[in-house]
Design a protein around this motif. Structure first.
Motif, PDB file in Angstrom:
ATOM      1  N   LYS A 186       0.836  -1.199   0.000  1.00 21.01           N
ATOM      2  CA  LYS A 186       0.000   0.000   0.000  1.00 21.01           C
ATOM      3  C   LYS A 186       0.876   1.256   0.000  1.00 21.01           C
ATOM      4  N   GLY A 187       1.977   1.189   0.706  1.00 18.47           N
ATOM      5  CA  GLY A 187       2.898   2.328   0.717  1.00 18.47           C
ATOM      6  C   GLY A 187       3.465   2.596  -0.669  1.00 18.47           C
ATOM      7  N   LYS A 188       3.777   1.522  -1.404  1.00 14.38           N
ATOM      8  CA  LYS A 188       4.269   1.678  -2.772  1.00 14.38           C
ATOM      9  C   LYS A 188       3.211   2.354  -3.648  1.00 14.38           C
ATOM     10  N   ILE A 189       1.956   1.948  -3.451  1.00 13.18           N
ATOM     11  CA  ILE A 189       0.861   2.538  -4.234  1.00 13.18           C
ATOM     12  C   ILE A 189       0.738   4.032  -3.939  1.00 13.18           C
ATOM     13  N   ASN A 190       0.798   4.375  -2.662  1.00 15.28           N
ATOM     14  CA  ASN A 190       0.671   5.784  -2.268  1.00 15.28           C
ATOM     15  C   ASN A 190       1.790   6.649  -2.843  1.00 15.28           C
ATOM     16  N   ARG A 191       2.938   6.041  -3.047  1.00 15.47           N
ATOM     17  CA  ARG A 191       4.072   6.783  -3.595  1.00 15.47           C
ATOM     18  C   ARG A 191       4.087   6.751  -5.126  1.00 15.47           C
ATOM     19  N   GLY A 192       3.079   6.105  -5.714  1.00 14.08           N
ATOM     20  CA  GLY A 192       3.013   6.020  -7.176  1.00 14.08           C
ATOM     21  C   GLY A 192       4.063   5.122  -7.769  1.00 14.08           C
ATOM     22  N   VAL A 194       3.801   1.937  -8.457  1.00 12.55           N
ATOM     23  CA  VAL A 194       3.261   0.727  -9.081  1.00 12.55           C
ATOM     24  C   VAL A 194       2.418   1.102 -10.296  1.00 12.55           C
ATOM     25  N   THR A 195       2.258   0.143 -11.187  1.00 10.79           N
ATOM     26  CA  THR A 195       1.382   0.335 -12.348  1.00 10.79           C
ATOM     27  C   THR A 195      -0.002  -0.217 -12.012  1.00 10.79           C
ATOM     28  N   SER A 196      -0.878  -0.232 -12.993  1.00  5.36           N
ATOM     29  CA  SER A 196      -2.225  -0.768 -12.761  1.00  5.36           C
ATOM     30  C   SER A 196      -2.175  -2.235 -12.363  1.00  5.36           C
ATOM     31  N   ASN A 197      -1.234  -2.989 -12.931  1.00  5.75           N
ATOM     32  CA  ASN A 197      -1.085  -4.397 -12.536  1.00  5.75           C
ATOM     33  C   ASN A 197      -0.660  -4.528 -11.078  1.00  5.75           C
ATOM     34  N   GLY A 198       0.165  -3.578 -10.640  1.00  6.52           N
ATOM     35  CA  GLY A 198       0.576  -3.583  -9.238  1.00  6.52           C
ATOM     36  C   GLY A 198      -0.611  -3.328  -8.324  1.00  6.52           C
ATOM     37  N   PHE A 199      -1.482  -2.425  -8.723  1.00  6.14           N
ATOM     38  CA  PHE A 199      -2.682  -2.131  -7.944  1.00  6.14           C
ATOM     39  C   PHE A 199      -3.602  -3.352  -7.933  1.00  6.14           C
ATOM     40  N   LEU A 200      -3.738  -3.976  -9.103  1.00  3.26           N
ATOM     41  CA  LEU A 200      -4.586  -5.163  -9.191  1.00  3.26           C
ATOM     42  C   LEU A 200      -4.027  -6.285  -8.318  1.00  3.26           C
ATOM     43  N   GLY A 201      -2.706  -6.423  -8.314  1.00  4.20           N
ATOM     44  CA  GLY A 201      -2.082  -7.429  -7.466  1.00  4.20           C
ATOM     45  C   GLY A 201      -2.361  -7.168  -5.995  1.00  4.20           C
ATOM     46  N   PHE A 202      -2.353  -5.907  -5.593  1.00  5.45           N
ATOM     47  CA  PHE A 202      -2.659  -5.534  -4.212  1.00  5.45           C
ATOM     48  C   PHE A 202      -4.068  -5.977  -3.844  1.00  5.45           C
ATOM     49  N   LEU A 203      -5.035  -5.740  -4.750  1.00  3.93           N
ATOM     50  CA  LEU A 203      -6.416  -6.134  -4.475  1.00  3.93           C
ATOM     51  C   LEU A 203      -6.548  -7.649  -4.381  1.00  3.93           C
ATOM     52  N   TYR A 204      -5.833  -8.355  -5.233  1.00  6.24           N
ATOM     53  CA  TYR A 204      -5.879  -9.816  -5.162  1.00  6.24           C
ATOM     54  C   TYR A 204      -5.212 -10.325  -3.884  1.00  6.24           C
ATOM     55  N   LEU A 205      -4.216  -9.637  -3.418  1.00 10.54           N
ATOM     56  CA  LEU A 205      -3.587 -10.000  -2.151  1.00 10.54           C
ATOM     57  C   LEU A 205      -4.609  -9.886  -1.023  1.00 10.54           C
ATOM     58  N   LEU A 206      -5.350  -8.767  -1.001  1.00  7.55           N
ATOM     59  CA  LEU A 206      -6.386  -8.595   0.019  1.00  7.55           C
ATOM     60  C   LEU A 206      -7.457  -9.673  -0.103  1.00  7.55           C
ATOM     61  N   ALA A 207      -7.859  -9.985  -1.353  1.00  3.63           N
ATOM     62  CA  ALA A 207      -8.927 -10.956  -1.575  1.00  3.63           C
ATOM     63  C   ALA A 207      -8.492 -12.373  -1.208  1.00  3.63           C
ATOM     64  N   ALA A 208      -7.279 -12.757  -1.606  1.00  2.00           N
ATOM     65  CA  ALA A 208      -6.803 -14.119  -1.371  1.00  2.00           C
ATOM     66  C   ALA A 208      -6.600 -14.416   0.104  1.00  2.00           C
TER      67      ALA A 208
END
Length: 271
Positions: A186-192, A194-208
């Motif tokens: 999440k910190g990486k996302i806040n700092r920009g 990551v790409t869209s795939n990185g954001f999607l990976g974050f959501l899948y991490l939360l879901a899994a």
């Protein structure tokens, strides 16, 4: 098949052979000098052979059924294209699994379909994937799709997506590691970073790992709405796993639900 035919022929001759036996028995009984020595009647013998005949017929019917079913099962069975996936998962070889998927990137769809079964033979599948996510973002680097880092991101995104389909049991120590990684991500996302795939990976991490309630959904609901539009099935799965279907814009949810209703109707009519 020749054995089955031989048995079938033998069964058809039972009545004929039994009749010959009856005639021989009655002839022997008629010419016996001591009829009282016959402790069994033909009725007793006939009942015994009829019982054996009935048992043999049932067993033969079972053999025929197996001969019909087994080839059909074998015909439908498709051996996995990548059996090594199960070996790597059973050995909890996270690095080997990551390398294998990257080396066979052209077979992404086949690997995606075989990963859930491979995960099920892993002693601790949630830990296996978490081990593969070590250093998801190498220090001082930004994910850049198209280079090696992009391939690594695609691979780990695939692992998370298929783990979400399995939803394995997650032990406390693994969950603690997952939460730490999610915070770092999440910190990486806040700092920009990551790409869209990185954001999607974050959501899948939360879901899994069942961490949807640990983060503010308002921060990612807009991104999730875009995922729904681009890939209805993928977006709907994430919405459900993250418990935020009611927070995604209504028209998007309607689009998803209508799509699934249509898909079910088409599937039903096809049958």
């Amino acid at each position: 098949m020749a054995t089955v035919k031989t048995i079938a022929l033998g069964l058809t001759l039972i009545d004929e052979k039994k009749e010959e036996l009856r005639i021989a028995f009655e002839d022997l009984q008629a010419h016996s000098s001591s009829p009282s020595s016959f402790t069994l009647t033909w009725s007793d013998i006939d009942s015994h052979f009829s019982s054996i005949q009935s048992s043999l017929t049932r067993q033969f019917d079972l053999i025929q059924c197996q001969n019909d079913v087994v080839p059909e099962i074998l015909q439908k069975y498709v051996p996995p294209s990548h059996p090594r996936l199960k070996l790597l998962c059973s050995n909890m070889d996270a690095n080997g699994l990551t390398r294998y998927i990257i080396d066979h990137s052209k077979d992404r769809q086949e690997i995606a379909s075989e990963l859930p079964d491979a995960f099920r033979v892993a002693p601790v599948p949630a830990k296996l994937v978490l081990d593969a996510l070590q250093e998801f973002f190498p220090p001082n680097e930004v994910d850049n799709e198209g280079n090696k880092l992009g391939s690594l991101m695609q691979t780990r995104l695939l692992l998370l997506e298929q783990l979400t389909a399995v939803l394995p049991e997650i032990k406390a120590d693994v969950m603690q590691r997952a939460k730490y990684l999610a915070q770092e991500w999440k910190g990486k996302i806040n700092r920009g970073a990551v790409t869209s795939n990185g954001f999607l990976g974050f959501l899948y991490l939360l879901a899994a790992y069942g961490m949807g309630s640990d983060f503010d959904s308002s921060e990612y609901v807009e991104f999730l709405a875009n995922v729904v539009v681009q890939n209805r099935q993928q977006g709907f799965t994430l919405c459900c796993r993250l418990n935020c279907v009611d927070k995604v814009p209504g028209f998007v949810v309607s689009l998803v639900r209508c799509g699934h209703v249509l898909q079910r109707r088409l599937s039903t009519s096809a049958k």
